[in-house]
Scaffold this active site. Structure first.
Site: not given
Ligand SMILES: *[C@@H]1O[C@H](CO)[C@@H](O)[C@H](O)[C@H]1NC(C)=O
Ligand SMILES: *[C@@H]1O[C@H](CO)[C@@H](O)[C@H](O)[C@H]1NC(C)=O
Ligand SMILES: *[C@@H]1O[C@H](CO)[C@@H](O)[C@H](O)[C@H]1NC(C)=O
Length: 337
Positions: A155, A160
């Site tokens: 990932e 974020e």
């Protein structure tokens, strides 16, 4: 996008690891390697260009319960369009937003959107141009990519954060055997290391992560500059992420002839020296989502400076006026040499 209860607040960066990355001998040895690796110019050809309706038609709308336990009802494409949560504006930008017009019960879920590219990737140069990104109390947005089998296919979290945090976090999550390592050259990046082990094990899913020191990298500080570009290169030598405010976007990016060797020091880099990239990252879909509370925004809520509890924040629609992606485009390039 994955978090355990063992959390590191991005706005409280740990300094305990700092000494480990500051050995001068290791640093100079690694510096030569890092600089040479990124000095070589590679030509790139455009493979996919997502803009406008492509986000509605060439990306899938995820409708299951949020795997990160957020207080959201992810909407289908038809529902999201019908409710005004996913649409293309007159200027061609695509909006993906959280419902900010319905009050829900405390403890309830709020409508939101999570989309992933139908196409999958095993490397390339990815350039994402956002006019604005979601932020707000209880809000947890992410622009990331992930393989079908987590964490063994890896990932990559490019953009974020949670709540009104001022700066962005860059993170990888992998299976065992991937880390930044003792020889990581802290001078080869603009960001600060938060944690160095990319592998998820037991309840520790922090991943290897960097905190961008600039308040232009996230939320309100990013949006008031009309956003900007996050570009990341994924090849056998590593994963490198650059960030540019709108006024500083390199001309070669705008001209669709990108040359990362001219972009200077990356915001974050994950060199292959202590992580075999090919065996840890494969078949990634690109993902854009905005969740609420859940595994990351829930436990960090109390320290966020936001009022009340996370469940109370979900209930009040005014917290979501800025919970909105405005996407200019996402382009994917492949190396040609
Ligand atoms: C860059 O070019 C040099 C000289 O041609 C070569 O030795 C080196 O392996 C190249 N690096 C990469 C990452 O391709
Ligand atoms: C919702 O939040 C706004 C802004 O914080 C506040 O003024 C308002 O009173 C809240 N509404 C409710 C029902 O709690
Ligand atoms: C939702 O947020 C937008 C700004 O993103 C604002 O213009 C609009 O008035 C808000 N809707 C409601 C019902 O408050």
């Amino acid at each position: 996008m994955r978090w355990s209860t063992t959390l590191v607040l991005p706005f409280l960066p740990l300094t305990v690891l700092a000494g480990k990355f500051n050995d001068p001998a290791l640093r100079s040895r690694h510096a030569r390697h890092a600089i040479q690796a990124r000095t070589n110019s590679t030509k790139f050809a455009i493979a996919d260009y997502y803009q406008g309706e492509s986000f509605l038609n060439e990306w899938d709308f995820f409708t299951d319960a949020d795997p990160t336990n957020g207080n959201v009802n992810y909407q289908s494409q038809a529902q999201a369009v019908q409710k005004g949560l996913a649409f293309v504006q007159a200027d061609g930008t695509t909006v993906l937003k959280v419902d900010n017009f319905t009050n829900v019960a405390v403890g309830g879920n709020r409508d939101s959107v999570r989309i992933s590219s139908q196409k999958t990737y095993n490397g390339g140069l990815f350039i994402a141009d956002f006019w604005s990104m979601p932020h707000g109390c209880s809000v947890w947005p992410a622009y990331w990519s992930v393989g079908p089998n987590w964490p063994s296919q890896g990932e990559i979290d490019v953009l974020e954060g949670v709540h009104e945090q001022p700066t962005n976090q860059y993170t990888l999550h992998t299976s065992e055997g991937c880390e930044l390592g003792n020889s990581f050259n802290t001078k080869s990046v603009l960001s600060t290391i938060i944690s160095d082990n990319c592998a998820s094990s037991g309840s520790d899913n922090r991943g290897c992560a960097f905190s961008d020191p600039s308040t232009e990298s996230y939320g309100h500080g990013f949006n008031i500059l009309a956003g900007g570009v996050f570009a990341h290169l994924w090849d056998s030598t590593g994963i490198y992420i650059w960030r540019f405010t709108r006024a500083a976007i390199p001309a070669d990016i705008t001209a669709q002839n990108p040359d990362p060797s001219t972009w200077g020091t990356p915001a974050a880099s994950f060199p292959a020296s202590n992580c075999d990239i090919a065996s840890h990252f494969s078949e990634h879909s690109l993902v854009l989502d905005t969740t609420i509370c859940g595994d990351f925004a829930g436990p960090t809520y109390a320290a966020s400076g936001c009022a009340g509890t996370c469940a109370q924040a979900v209930a009040n629609s005014t917290n979501f006026d800025f919970a909105k992606w405005e996407i200019n485009y996402i382009a994917v390039y492949n190396p040609t040499n």
